[in-house]
Design a protein around this motif. Structure first.
Motif, PDB file in Angstrom:
ATOM      1  N   GLY A 162       0.798  -1.222   0.000  1.00 33.06           N
ATOM      2  CA  GLY A 162       0.000   0.000   0.000  1.00 33.06           C
ATOM      3  C   GLY A 162       0.828   1.268   0.000  1.00 33.06           C
ATOM      4  O   GLY A 162       0.512   2.231  -0.715  1.00 33.06           O
ATOM      5  N   ILE A 163       1.908   1.257   0.787  1.00 36.24           N
ATOM      6  CA  ILE A 163       2.776   2.433   0.820  1.00 36.24           C
ATOM      7  C   ILE A 163       3.382   2.689  -0.562  1.00 36.24           C
ATOM      8  O   ILE A 163       3.545   3.845  -0.979  1.00 36.24           O
ATOM      9  CB  ILE A 163       3.882   2.256   1.880  1.00 36.24           C
ATOM     10  N   ARG A 164       3.684   1.621  -1.275  1.00 38.18           N
ATOM     11  CA  ARG A 164       4.233   1.778  -2.633  1.00 38.18           C
ATOM     12  C   ARG A 164       3.225   2.490  -3.533  1.00 38.18           C
ATOM     13  O   ARG A 164       3.603   3.349  -4.345  1.00 38.18           O
ATOM     14  CB  ARG A 164       4.598   0.416  -3.213  1.00 38.18           C
ATOM     15  N   ALA A 165       1.949   2.161  -3.393  1.00 39.84           N
ATOM     16  CA  ALA A 165       0.923   2.854  -4.176  1.00 39.84           C
ATOM     17  C   ALA A 165       0.897   4.343  -3.849  1.00 39.84           C
ATOM     18  O   ALA A 165       0.828   5.198  -4.751  1.00 39.84           O
ATOM     19  CB  ALA A 165      -0.440   2.227  -3.906  1.00 39.84           C
ATOM     20  N   LEU A 166       0.962   4.667  -2.571  1.00 40.72           N
ATOM     21  CA  LEU A 166       0.931   6.076  -2.163  1.00 40.72           C
ATOM     22  C   LEU A 166       2.169   6.812  -2.651  1.00 40.72           C
ATOM     23  O   LEU A 166       2.086   7.969  -3.098  1.00 40.72           O
ATOM     24  CB  LEU A 166       0.810   6.157  -0.646  1.00 40.72           C
ATOM     25  N   ASP A 167       3.325   6.161  -2.575  1.00 37.21           N
ATOM     26  CA  ASP A 167       4.554   6.769  -3.102  1.00 37.21           C
ATOM     27  C   ASP A 167       4.428   7.044  -4.595  1.00 37.21           C
ATOM     28  O   ASP A 167       4.846   8.104  -5.090  1.00 37.21           O
ATOM     29  CB  ASP A 167       5.752   5.859  -2.840  1.00 37.21           C
ATOM     30  N   GLU A 168       3.871   6.091  -5.334  1.00 36.15           N
ATOM     31  CA  GLU A 168       3.716   6.276  -6.777  1.00 36.15           C
ATOM     32  C   GLU A 168       2.749   7.414  -7.097  1.00 36.15           C
ATOM     33  O   GLU A 168       2.987   8.218  -8.003  1.00 36.15           O
ATOM     34  CB  GLU A 168       3.239   4.976  -7.418  1.00 36.15           C
ATOM     35  N   LEU A 169       1.650   7.478  -6.358  1.00 36.14           N
ATOM     36  CA  LEU A 169       0.683   8.552  -6.582  1.00 36.14           C
ATOM     37  C   LEU A 169       1.302   9.916  -6.318  1.00 36.14           C
ATOM     38  O   LEU A 169       1.051  10.883  -7.046  1.00 36.14           O
ATOM     39  CB  LEU A 169      -0.540   8.338  -5.686  1.00 36.14           C
ATOM     40  N   LYS A 170       2.126   9.997  -5.285  1.00 34.29           N
ATOM     41  CA  LYS A 170       2.775  11.272  -4.973  1.00 34.29           C
ATOM     42  C   LYS A 170       3.863  11.613  -5.995  1.00 34.29           C
ATOM     43  O   LYS A 170       3.930  12.747  -6.488  1.00 34.29           O
ATOM     44  CB  LYS A 170       3.370  11.231  -3.559  1.00 34.29           C
ATOM     45  N   SER A 171       4.702  10.657  -6.340  1.00 38.66           N
ATOM     46  CA  SER A 171       5.798  10.944  -7.273  1.00 38.66           C
ATOM     47  C   SER A 171       5.282  11.276  -8.672  1.00 38.66           C
ATOM     48  O   SER A 171       5.919  12.024  -9.416  1.00 38.66           O
ATOM     49  CB  SER A 171       6.760   9.754  -7.335  1.00 38.66           C
ATOM     50  N   SER A 172       4.097  10.743  -9.020  1.00 39.45           N
ATOM     51  CA  SER A 172       3.514  11.036 -10.332  1.00 39.45           C
ATOM     52  C   SER A 172       2.774  12.360 -10.354  1.00 39.45           C
ATOM     53  O   SER A 172       2.360  12.820 -11.417  1.00 39.45           O
ATOM     54  CB  SER A 172       2.555   9.913 -10.733  1.00 39.45           C
ATOM     55  N   GLY A 173       2.572  12.968  -9.186  1.00 41.45           N
ATOM     56  CA  GLY A 173       1.868  14.236  -9.102  1.00 41.45           C
ATOM     57  C   GLY A 173       0.364  14.119  -8.943  1.00 41.45           C
ATOM     58  O   GLY A 173      -0.336  15.135  -8.891  1.00 41.45           O
ATOM     59  N   ARG A 174      -0.146  12.896  -8.830  1.00 35.20           N
ATOM     60  CA  ARG A 174      -1.599  12.745  -8.662  1.00 35.20           C
ATOM     61  C   ARG A 174      -2.056  13.205  -7.283  1.00 35.20           C
ATOM     62  O   ARG A 174      -3.202  13.622  -7.107  1.00 35.20           O
ATOM     63  CB  ARG A 174      -2.019  11.295  -8.898  1.00 35.20           C
ATOM     64  N   ILE A 175      -1.184  13.102  -6.296  1.00 29.12           N
ATOM     65  CA  ILE A 175      -1.440  13.675  -4.983  1.00 29.12           C
ATOM     66  C   ILE A 175      -0.184  14.435  -4.557  1.00 29.12           C
ATOM     67  O   ILE A 175       0.899  14.236  -5.121  1.00 29.12           O
ATOM     68  CB  ILE A 175      -1.798  12.607  -3.927  1.00 29.12           C
ATOM     69  N   LYS A 176      -0.327  15.280  -3.554  1.00 30.72           N
ATOM     70  CA  LYS A 176       0.809  16.063  -3.078  1.00 30.72           C
ATOM     71  C   LYS A 176       1.346  15.581  -1.734  1.00 30.72           C
ATOM     72  O   LYS A 176       2.476  15.917  -1.366  1.00 30.72           O
ATOM     73  CB  LYS A 176       0.408  17.535  -2.974  1.00 30.72           C
ATOM     74  N   ALA A 177       0.543  14.809  -1.012  1.00 34.62           N
ATOM     75  CA  ALA A 177       0.965  14.338   0.309  1.00 34.62           C
ATOM     76  C   ALA A 177       0.109  13.146   0.693  1.00 34.62           C
ATOM     77  O   ALA A 177      -1.003  12.954   0.178  1.00 34.62           O
ATOM     78  CB  ALA A 177       0.817  15.449   1.354  1.00 34.62           C
ATOM     79  N   PHE A 178       0.619  12.327   1.621  1.00 37.06           N
ATOM     80  CA  PHE A 178      -0.167  11.214   2.116  1.00 37.06           C
ATOM     81  C   PHE A 178       0.217  10.906   3.557  1.00 37.06           C
ATOM     82  O   PHE A 178       1.280  11.300   4.039  1.00 37.06           O
ATOM     83  CB  PHE A 178      -0.025   9.964   1.239  1.00 37.06           C
ATOM     84  N   GLY A 179      -0.681  10.185   4.225  1.00 36.08           N
ATOM     85  CA  GLY A 179      -0.428   9.832   5.618  1.00 36.08           C
ATOM     86  C   GLY A 179      -1.520   8.940   6.158  1.00 36.08           C
ATOM     87  O   GLY A 179      -2.132   8.167   5.423  1.00 36.08           O
ATOM     88  N   LEU A 180      -1.789   9.063   7.436  1.00 36.62           N
ATOM     89  CA  LEU A 180      -2.762   8.238   8.141  1.00 36.62           C
ATOM     90  C   LEU A 180      -3.899   9.100   8.671  1.00 36.62           C
ATOM     91  O   LEU A 180      -3.666  10.216   9.131  1.00 36.62           O
ATOM     92  CB  LEU A 180      -2.111   7.510   9.317  1.00 36.62           C
ATOM     93  N   GLY A 181      -5.112   8.549   8.633  1.00 37.64           N
ATOM     94  CA  GLY A 181      -6.268   9.189   9.245  1.00 37.64           C
ATOM     95  C   GLY A 181      -6.853   8.267  10.288  1.00 37.64           C
ATOM     96  O   GLY A 181      -7.620   7.350   9.954  1.00 37.64           O
TER      97      GLY A 181
END
Length: 339
Positions: A162-181
């Motif tokens: 899952g973290i790999r997905a979030l890293d990819e989304l951020k590095s591709s510019g689809r998101i700007k930040a990620f974390g936990l809720g």
């Protein structure tokens, strides 16, 4: 309204943000016109950071917030939503009771894997009707929600892929930040020991009353450059209503010990001529690791009332007076949760 940066990113959010759980019908119905009026009141107050999730009204919250923001200049707001639950349609009238009134006809399955997160993001884009999501939070992972055994499975999903997905989304510019809720500290520490995250949306654990995040999490956030967005500043309402009959703390009826502490806090606030809700709202922002305080409501009048508590800022000298009445967590690994 002043803004603060999220982690080490270039993203900035307003010091007060809006949480949309109530717009999904949490505990009581929220008609569309009422939801839009509340969002408009938030915008008029200067709030420019809006948080939602697929879980809120089983898609209803995302649809509502997306419809509202679509009419606003897209460079003027920040939007966060969440991953970890995938919605699937169910027959009308067969939606399980999760506390939402008049939700959409969906149920939710947990999935913190690479594929689950990628699918969740695509579904959220469709519900929002927007082409941009700024922050993604991994929603409600942890033993508080799942229990220890199931959470071990979900945590492995997240850390393995899952973290790999979030890293990819951020590095591709689809998101700007990620974390936990989340609303518990231990899972944050577990994740941060294994991955770098930008921000944690933490509900109810860094408040005027409950300092569970102080011993372990805040120092770790400072070391790793991770921001906090603080929700649940009224601890399920008791810091707003005071220690009245029927008041709740941490989603449950308040215990005699909590009621006594809140009564003492009310007396301190009264001596300074302010309602207890004012220092409760302002307290988290005293720490620079906190980027925003999240407030949620389904009524414009409540939104306006809460915003009046934000200004004027109270002097720093008030806050130490509350220290003796706080619930302080011991460091992880000790045998007591609160003392």
């Amino acid at each position: 309204m002043k803004t603060r940066r999220i982690g080490t990113t270039d993203l900035e959010v307003t010091e007060i943000s809006f949480g949309a759980a109530a717009l999904g019908g949490l505990y009581r119905a929220c008609p569309r016109d009422q939801a839009m009026e509340t969002l408009e009141a938030a915008w008029a107050s200067g709030i420019r950071y809006f948080d939602v999730a697929p879980w809120y009204g089983l898609g209803l919250g995302e649809r509502t917030v997306g419809d509202f923001l679509r009419a606003k200049p897209e460079n003027e707001y920040v939007l966060s939503t969440k991953v970890g639950r995938l919605l699937r349609p169910v027959p009308t009238g067969a939606v399980p009771d999760y506390g939402y009134v008049d939700p959409l006809s969906f149920d939710a399955d947990y999935d913190y894997s690479y594929d689950g997160i990628m699918r969740s993001v695509d579904f959220s884009y469709a519900r929002l009707g927007l082409n941009r999501i700024d922050i993604l939070y991994v929603h409600d992972i942890g033993g508080y929600t799942h229990g220890a055994a199931k959470n071990a499975v979900y945590l492995k999903q997240l850390l393995d892929s899952g973290i790999r997905a979030l890293d990819e989304l951020k590095s591709s510019g689809r998101i700007k930040a990620f974390g936990l809720g989340v609303n518990e500290v231990p899972v944050c520490v577990d994740v941060m020991r294994n991955a770098d995250i930008d921000v944690i949306l933490m509900a109810g654990r860094y408040t005027l009353l409950d300092r569970s995040a102080v011993a372990e999490l805040l120092p770790l956030c400072r070391r790793k450059g991770t921001s906090l967005v603080v929700g649940g500043v009224f601890n399920s309402g008791i810091l707003a209503t005071g220690a009245v009959e029927g008041s709740h703390f941490d989603y449950m009826p308040a215990t005699p010990d909590v009621l006594a502490k809140v009564r003492a806090m009310e007396e301190i606030a009264k001596r300074h001529g302010v309602p207890l809700a004012a220092p409760a709202l302002q307290f988290p922002l005293r720490d620079p690791v906190v980027s925003s305080v999240l407030i949620g409501t389904a009524k414009a009048s409540s939104l306006d009332r809460n915003m009046q508590l934000f200004e004027p800022r109270l002097p720093d000298s008030i806050f130490p007076e509350f220290e003796s009445q706080t619930l302080v967590a011991k460091p992880l690994g000790t045998d007591a949760v609160r003392v």
